[in-house]
Write a protein that holds these residues in place. Structure first.
Motif, PDB file in Angstrom:
ATOM      1  N   LEU A 131      50.263   3.721   4.019  1.00  0.00           N
ATOM      2  CA  LEU A 131      51.370   3.418   4.911  1.00  0.00           C
ATOM      3  C   LEU A 131      52.517   2.744   4.163  1.00  0.00           C
ATOM      4  CD1 LEU A 131      52.532   3.467   7.750  1.00  0.00           C
ATOM      5  CD2 LEU A 131      51.368   1.290   8.194  1.00  0.00           C
ATOM      6  N   ALA A 132      52.186   1.800   3.289  1.00  0.00           N
ATOM      7  CA  ALA A 132      53.215   1.139   2.491  1.00  0.00           C
ATOM      8  C   ALA A 132      53.921   2.138   1.580  1.00  0.00           C
ATOM      9  CB  ALA A 132      52.600   0.008   1.661  1.00  0.00           C
ATOM     10  N   THR A 133      53.172   3.069   1.029  1.00  0.00           N
ATOM     11  CA  THR A 133      53.742   4.068   0.124  1.00  0.00           C
ATOM     12  C   THR A 133      54.785   4.913   0.837  1.00  0.00           C
ATOM     13  OG1 THR A 133      51.655   4.144  -1.090  1.00  0.00           O
ATOM     14  CG2 THR A 133      53.190   5.973  -1.436  1.00  0.00           C
ATOM     15  N   THR A 134      54.436   5.425   2.000  1.00  0.00           N
ATOM     16  CA  THR A 134      55.383   6.280   2.720  1.00  0.00           C
ATOM     17  C   THR A 134      56.576   5.473   3.232  1.00  0.00           C
ATOM     18  OG1 THR A 134      54.123   6.068   4.789  1.00  0.00           O
ATOM     19  CG2 THR A 134      53.625   7.962   3.383  1.00  0.00           C
ATOM     20  N   ARG A 179      62.848  12.140  -9.138  1.00  0.00           N
ATOM     21  CA  ARG A 179      63.045  11.219 -10.257  1.00  0.00           C
ATOM     22  C   ARG A 179      62.360   9.876 -10.012  1.00  0.00           C
ATOM     23  NH1 ARG A 179      66.922  12.917 -13.940  1.00  0.00           N
ATOM     24  NH2 ARG A 179      65.984  11.323 -15.237  1.00  0.00           N
ATOM     25  N   LEU A 180      62.065   9.563  -8.746  1.00  0.00           N
ATOM     26  CA  LEU A 180      61.373   8.328  -8.398  1.00  0.00           C
ATOM     27  C   LEU A 180      60.232   8.693  -7.450  1.00  0.00           C
ATOM     28  CD1 LEU A 180      61.043   5.254  -8.356  1.00  0.00           C
ATOM     29  CD2 LEU A 180      62.859   5.153  -6.628  1.00  0.00           C
ATOM     30  N   LYS A 181      59.014   8.386  -7.874  1.00  0.00           N
ATOM     31  CA  LYS A 181      57.834   8.792  -7.118  1.00  0.00           C
ATOM     32  C   LYS A 181      56.993   7.571  -6.759  1.00  0.00           C
ATOM     33  CE  LYS A 181      53.722  11.697  -7.632  1.00  0.00           C
ATOM     34  NZ  LYS A 181      53.016  12.589  -8.574  1.00  0.00           N
ATOM     35  N   TYR A 182      56.802   7.368  -5.467  1.00  0.00           N
ATOM     36  CA  TYR A 182      55.911   6.330  -4.963  1.00  0.00           C
ATOM     37  C   TYR A 182      54.558   6.970  -4.689  1.00  0.00           C
ATOM     38  CZ  TYR A 182      59.846   3.160  -4.376  1.00  0.00           C
ATOM     39  OH  TYR A 182      60.921   2.346  -4.607  1.00  0.00           O
ATOM     40  N   MET A 183      53.484   6.271  -5.041  1.00  0.00           N
ATOM     41  CA  MET A 183      52.138   6.813  -4.840  1.00  0.00           C
ATOM     42  C   MET A 183      51.139   5.676  -4.746  1.00  0.00           C
ATOM     43  SD  MET A 183      51.230   8.088  -8.702  1.00  0.00           S
ATOM     44  CE  MET A 183      52.871   8.564  -9.179  1.00  0.00           C
ATOM     45  N   THR A 184      49.981   5.998  -4.226  1.00  0.00           N
ATOM     46  CA  THR A 184      48.906   5.011  -4.204  1.00  0.00           C
ATOM     47  C   THR A 184      48.304   4.917  -5.609  1.00  0.00           C
ATOM     48  OG1 THR A 184      47.322   6.712  -3.552  1.00  0.00           O
ATOM     49  CG2 THR A 184      48.331   5.403  -1.770  1.00  0.00           C
ATOM     50  N   GLY A 185      47.649   3.808  -5.874  1.00  0.00           N
ATOM     51  CA  GLY A 185      47.000   3.634  -7.174  1.00  0.00           C
ATOM     52  C   GLY A 185      45.959   4.701  -7.443  1.00  0.00           C
ATOM     53  N   VAL A 239      57.937   2.634   1.973  1.00  0.00           N
ATOM     54  CA  VAL A 239      58.863   2.215   0.923  1.00  0.00           C
ATOM     55  C   VAL A 239      59.605   3.416   0.328  1.00  0.00           C
ATOM     56  CG1 VAL A 239      57.314   2.190  -1.088  1.00  0.00           C
ATOM     57  CG2 VAL A 239      59.178   0.556  -0.949  1.00  0.00           C
ATOM     58  N   ALA A 240      58.960   4.559   0.255  1.00  0.00           N
ATOM     59  CA  ALA A 240      59.653   5.762  -0.218  1.00  0.00           C
ATOM     60  C   ALA A 240      60.750   6.161   0.765  1.00  0.00           C
ATOM     61  CB  ALA A 240      58.662   6.911  -0.400  1.00  0.00           C
ATOM     62  N   THR A 241      60.460   6.064   2.052  1.00  0.00           N
ATOM     63  CA  THR A 241      61.452   6.380   3.077  1.00  0.00           C
ATOM     64  C   THR A 241      62.640   5.427   2.989  1.00  0.00           C
ATOM     65  OG1 THR A 241      59.721   7.245   4.524  1.00  0.00           O
ATOM     66  CG2 THR A 241      61.806   6.625   5.574  1.00  0.00           C
ATOM     67  N   ARG A 242      62.352   4.153   2.825  1.00  0.00           N
ATOM     68  CA  ARG A 242      63.415   3.148   2.725  1.00  0.00           C
ATOM     69  C   ARG A 242      64.253   3.369   1.471  1.00  0.00           C
ATOM     70  NH1 ARG A 242      66.462  -0.785   5.394  1.00  0.00           N
ATOM     71  NH2 ARG A 242      67.420  -2.020   3.744  1.00  0.00           N
ATOM     72  N   THR A 243      63.604   3.610   0.346  1.00  0.00           N
ATOM     73  CA  THR A 243      64.332   3.799  -0.910  1.00  0.00           C
ATOM     74  C   THR A 243      65.198   5.053  -0.854  1.00  0.00           C
ATOM     75  OG1 THR A 243      62.601   2.633  -2.114  1.00  0.00           O
ATOM     76  CG2 THR A 243      64.094   3.993  -3.412  1.00  0.00           C
ATOM     77  N   ALA A 244      64.693   6.123  -0.278  1.00  0.00           N
ATOM     78  CA  ALA A 244      65.490   7.352  -0.131  1.00  0.00           C
ATOM     79  C   ALA A 244      66.732   7.067   0.713  1.00  0.00           C
ATOM     80  CB  ALA A 244      64.651   8.465   0.483  1.00  0.00           C
ATOM     81  N   ALA A 245      66.568   6.294   1.777  1.00  0.00           N
ATOM     82  CA  ALA A 245      67.713   5.932   2.615  1.00  0.00           C
ATOM     83  C   ALA A 245      68.715   5.087   1.826  1.00  0.00           C
ATOM     84  CB  ALA A 245      67.245   5.185   3.862  1.00  0.00           C
ATOM     85  N   GLU A 246      68.210   4.134   1.038  1.00  0.00           N
ATOM     86  CA  GLU A 246      69.096   3.280   0.254  1.00  0.00           C
ATOM     87  C   GLU A 246      69.861   4.065  -0.809  1.00  0.00           C
ATOM     88  OE1 GLU A 246      66.877  -0.011  -1.312  1.00  0.00           O
ATOM     89  OE2 GLU A 246      66.721  -0.974   0.652  1.00  0.00           O
ATOM     90  N   LEU A 247      69.240   5.098  -1.356  1.00  0.00           N
ATOM     91  CA  LEU A 247      69.905   5.934  -2.361  1.00  0.00           C
ATOM     92  C   LEU A 247      70.691   7.078  -1.728  1.00  0.00           C
ATOM     93  CD1 LEU A 247      67.114   6.069  -5.086  1.00  0.00           C
ATOM     94  CD2 LEU A 247      69.313   4.868  -5.236  1.00  0.00           C
ATOM     95  N   ASP A 248      70.568   7.214  -0.401  1.00  0.00           N
ATOM     96  CA  ASP A 248      71.273   8.254   0.351  1.00  0.00           C
ATOM     97  C   ASP A 248      70.874   9.653  -0.122  1.00  0.00           C
ATOM     98  OD1 ASP A 248      72.916   8.899   2.465  1.00  0.00           O
ATOM     99  OD2 ASP A 248      74.778   8.791   1.308  1.00  0.00           O
ATOM    100  N   VAL A 249      69.554   9.838  -0.273  1.00  0.00           N
ATOM    101  CA  VAL A 249      69.009  11.137  -0.675  1.00  0.00           C
ATOM    102  C   VAL A 249      67.956  11.568   0.342  1.00  0.00           C
ATOM    103  CG1 VAL A 249      69.446  10.742  -3.143  1.00  0.00           C
ATOM    104  CG2 VAL A 249      67.214  10.132  -2.176  1.00  0.00           C
ATOM    105  N   THR A 250      67.560  12.815   0.278  1.00  0.00           N
ATOM    106  CA  THR A 250      66.550  13.351   1.184  1.00  0.00           C
ATOM    107  C   THR A 250      65.162  12.995   0.675  1.00  0.00           C
ATOM    108  OG1 THR A 250      68.021  15.183   1.711  1.00  0.00           O
ATOM    109  CG2 THR A 250      65.691  15.461   2.258  1.00  0.00           C
TER     110      THR A 250
END
Length: 171
Positions: free
Chosen positions: A101-104, A137-143, A106-117
């Motif tokens: 849940l944290a992975t998805t 170029r930026l990948k969030y994932m579980t350990g 934070v990726a959603t938030r970061t994409a919004a902050e960078l204004d990308v899909t």
């Protein structure tokens, strides 16, 4: 983005790129109005206020331990600073999160902050779900997924930097 050099990017260079009306990550599409609202709030985060200090340490070190209060911007702003610094490498930046849940989120938030899909320049991978693209170029994932990738590529050759966020004893 052409002026950025790996391990030489300054906070001022990144901030200048972030302030452009066009998005350098999106083939020069115009930024949305929401982007500038998010940028204003991001700039007030404690981590953002120390961006140059962080970059100076990052340029000189292979391993860094970042500690700060919850909500200080470590999870979203540090990877973005590294993304700009590592852009010229042509490789991805990986950032692990302890839970799916944290992975998805934070990726959603970061994409919004960078204004990308989400799923293009910024993506996530969790068990049974992946938002992927060749543009990533930026990948969030579980350990766990990072360890799975290690079994296929022990050198992590697709990555210029791996960030382990919220390391726990069991990780």
């Amino acid at each position: 983005m052409d002026d950025l050099q790996r391990n030489q990017t300054t906070a001022q260079q990144a901030e200048n790129l972030e302030e452009w009306e066009v998005n350098p990550l999106r083939d020069h599409e115009l930024h949305s109005s929401k982007y500038f609202q998010l940028l204003e709030s991001r700039r007030r985060l404690p981590v953002s206020l120390r961006r140059q200090e962080f970059l100076d340490i990052y340029h000189d070190s292979q391993i860094i331990l970042v500690s700060g209060e919850t909500g200080s911007g470590k999870t979203t702003q540090v990877p973005q600073s590294i993304l700009f610094d590592e852009w010229a490498s042509g490789k991805k930046v990986a950032c692990t999160q302890p839970r799916r849940l944290a992975t998805t989120a934070v990726a959603t938030r970061t994409a919004a902050e960078l204004d990308v899909t989400l799923g293009e320049e910024v993506r996530y991978s969790v068990r049974f779900e992946r938002k992927t693209s060749k543009m990533t170029r930026l990948k969030y994932m579980t350990g766990g997924l990072l360890l799975s990738e290690a079994s296929r590529d022990r050198d992590f050759s697709a990555y210029s930097c791996i960030i382990v966020d919220e390391a726990h004893e069991r990780d």
